[in-house]
Design an enzyme around this catalytic site. Structure first.
Site, mmCIF file in Angstrom:
data_model
loop_
_atom_site.group_PDB
_atom_site.id
_atom_site.type_symbol
_atom_site.label_atom_id
_atom_site.label_comp_id
_atom_site.label_asym_id
_atom_site.label_seq_id
_atom_site.Cartn_x
_atom_site.Cartn_y
_atom_site.Cartn_z
ATOM 1 N N GLY A 26 9.244 -6.570 11.758
ATOM 2 C CA GLY A 26 9.984 -5.552 10.833
ATOM 3 C C GLY A 26 9.328 -4.092 11.527
ATOM 4 N N GLN A 28 6.404 -2.363 10.894
ATOM 5 C CA GLN A 28 5.196 -2.547 11.898
ATOM 6 C C GLN A 28 5.090 -3.253 13.066
ATOM 7 O OE1 GLN A 28 2.442 -0.271 11.586
ATOM 8 N NE2 GLN A 28 3.487 0.751 9.963
ATOM 9 N N ASP A 83 3.405 -8.647 2.242
ATOM 10 C CA ASP A 83 1.953 -9.362 1.380
ATOM 11 C C ASP A 83 2.492 -10.644 0.757
ATOM 12 O OD1 ASP A 83 0.402 -7.271 2.186
ATOM 13 O OD2 ASP A 83 1.112 -6.057 0.152
ATOM 14 N N GLN A 86 2.500 -13.622 2.828
ATOM 15 C CA GLN A 86 1.332 -14.075 3.880
ATOM 16 C C GLN A 86 0.382 -15.270 3.491
ATOM 17 O OE1 GLN A 86 -1.155 -10.491 4.669
ATOM 18 N NE2 GLN A 86 0.542 -9.549 5.282
ATOM 19 N N LYS A 131 -1.266 4.754 9.659
ATOM 20 C CA LYS A 131 -0.689 5.644 8.522
ATOM 21 C C LYS A 131 0.448 6.366 8.807
ATOM 22 C CE LYS A 131 -2.819 5.629 5.477
ATOM 23 N NZ LYS A 131 -2.623 4.474 4.219
ATOM 24 N N ASP A 191 -4.538 2.193 -1.586
ATOM 25 C CA ASP A 191 -3.092 2.232 -1.232
ATOM 26 C C ASP A 191 -2.282 1.853 -2.434
ATOM 27 O OD1 ASP A 191 -1.295 1.682 1.097
ATOM 28 O OD2 ASP A 191 -0.771 -0.008 -0.033
ATOM 29 N N GLU A 195 0.675 4.242 -4.194
ATOM 30 C CA GLU A 195 1.915 3.670 -4.480
ATOM 31 C C GLU A 195 2.201 3.865 -6.061
ATOM 32 O OE1 GLU A 195 1.907 0.349 -0.832
ATOM 33 O OE2 GLU A 195 1.591 -0.182 -2.854
ATOM 34 N N GLU A 227 18.137 20.075 -8.401
ATOM 35 C CA GLU A 227 16.638 20.544 -8.902
ATOM 36 C C GLU A 227 15.724 19.543 -9.072
ATOM 37 O OE1 GLU A 227 16.051 23.865 -8.949
ATOM 38 O OE2 GLU A 227 18.058 24.322 -8.527
#
Length: 334
Positions: A26, A28, A83, A86, A131, A191, A195, A227
């Site tokens: 995907g 990464q 995640d 896994q 990152k 992380d 988020e 706005e």
């Protein structure tokens, strides 16, 4: 201050003679596989049978095998699947193929931090986490530069886990920009907090609350959208380039005054306490426990919430307005 490592601190030759299995292709996964290959590493991509990414990886000249077969022949296994998948992948394909001297790597620490995956003591366990989105990791590598990354070692069976992680980071091009040393816990907890409190949860809730406040006060939804959502990119781009001070320097004095006066009214002590509670739930494992349970139950609340959000007024207005701006390359989720 963080320890930061650069090209001079990393020995790419440590990748020589190592077969690296990149699990997932995907955002990464494709960047890791292609950058490592172009850095001279021996790469195999591990995917499930029938994966739509199989042909894409082969079209790039990469060797693709089933996840289990890739793990069986690899010396190094980099886990870049979502995640929530896994732990099952580990039990089915990785664990049976782990042996002494192998290295297990991750792009995010969630499953190690919350013990969803517990590797045997005889393997190195490390992390290299760029990152930046994967497409950017690939783009800047091709351009001859790199994106920063985080490196961490959870388990050092060989005595060279950190050195190898830095070599891997160099293969991605990340040590051109800098590899910051961290831990699995620090990476995971910060992380998740980022988020939830800022990047996704905090910003999206603030944007929608601002939009609804204007609409409920009788202003046109289209004006409220511009706005409260559309112009946010202009501000974030200023943050990205020069931090908060550059944003305040670049906007009008009226806007900067509104920053100084309005911000403290929105971010109150109650807000800060909510942030502290979010962090406490992450640190204790309460958040992870709830998310793992939600997935085990088939994601009923998550899927319902996602569907409801897609039908909100701000999303309906946004879909119409984005069609007026083709230069945005607008996308819509079905």
């Amino acid at each position: 201050m963080a320890n930061i490592y650069y090209d001079k601190d990393a020995d790419l030759s440590l990748l020589d003679g190592k077969k690296i299995a990149v699990l997932g292709y995907g955002s990464q996964g494709h960047a890791h596989a292609l950058n490592l290959r172009d850095s001279g590493a021996d790469v195999v991509v591990g995917l499930y049978e029938g994966s739509p990414s199989w042909a894409k990886a082969e079209a790039e000249g990469l060797t693709v095998k089933t996840t289990a077969d890739a793990c069986a022949e690899a010396d190094v296994i980099m886990v870049l699947a979502p995640d929530t998948k896994q732990a099952a992948i580990y039990k089915e394909a990785i664990e049976p193929n782990l042996s002494e001297g192998k290295t297990l790597m991750f792009g995010h620490g969630f499953n190690i931090r919350y013990a969803q995956i517990v590797p045997p003591a005889y393997v190195d366990v490390s992390m290299v986490a760029p990152k930046a989105p994967g497409h950017r990791v690939r783009e800047v590598y091709v351009e001859g530069t790199g994106t920063p990354c985080l490196v961490a070692v959870h388990q050092d069976a060989s005595g060279q886990a950190k050195e190898f992680a830095l070599a891997y980071a160099k293969g991605l091009g990340c040590t051109r920009a800098g590899a910051l040393e961290t831990t699995f816990s620090e990476e995971t907890e910060t992380d998740l907090f980022g988020e939830q409190a800022i990047l996704c949860g905090g910003v999206s809730a603030l944007v929608e609350a601002g939009f609804n406040t204007l609409v409920e006060a009788g202003y046109q939804p289209e004006i409220a959208y511009f706005e409260c959502l559309h112009e946010l990119k202009l501000i974030v781009d200023l943050f990205y380039r020069g931090g908060l001070s550059y944003m305040r320097y670049s906007v009008s004095d009226t806007a900067a005054h509104g920053d100084y006066t309005g911000g403290p009214k929105i971010i109150t002590e109650q807000t800060r306490e909510a942030m502290r509670q979010i962090l406490a739930d992450i640190q204790s494992g309460a958040y992870a426990e709830g998310w793992i349970e939600e997935n085990a139950n088939g994601r009923p609340w998550f899927d319902q919430r996602r569907e409801e959000a897609r039908d909100s007024q701000i999303e309906q207005v946004g879909r119409e307005l984005r069609q007026m701006m083709p230069w945005l390359d607008p996308v819509e989720i079905e």
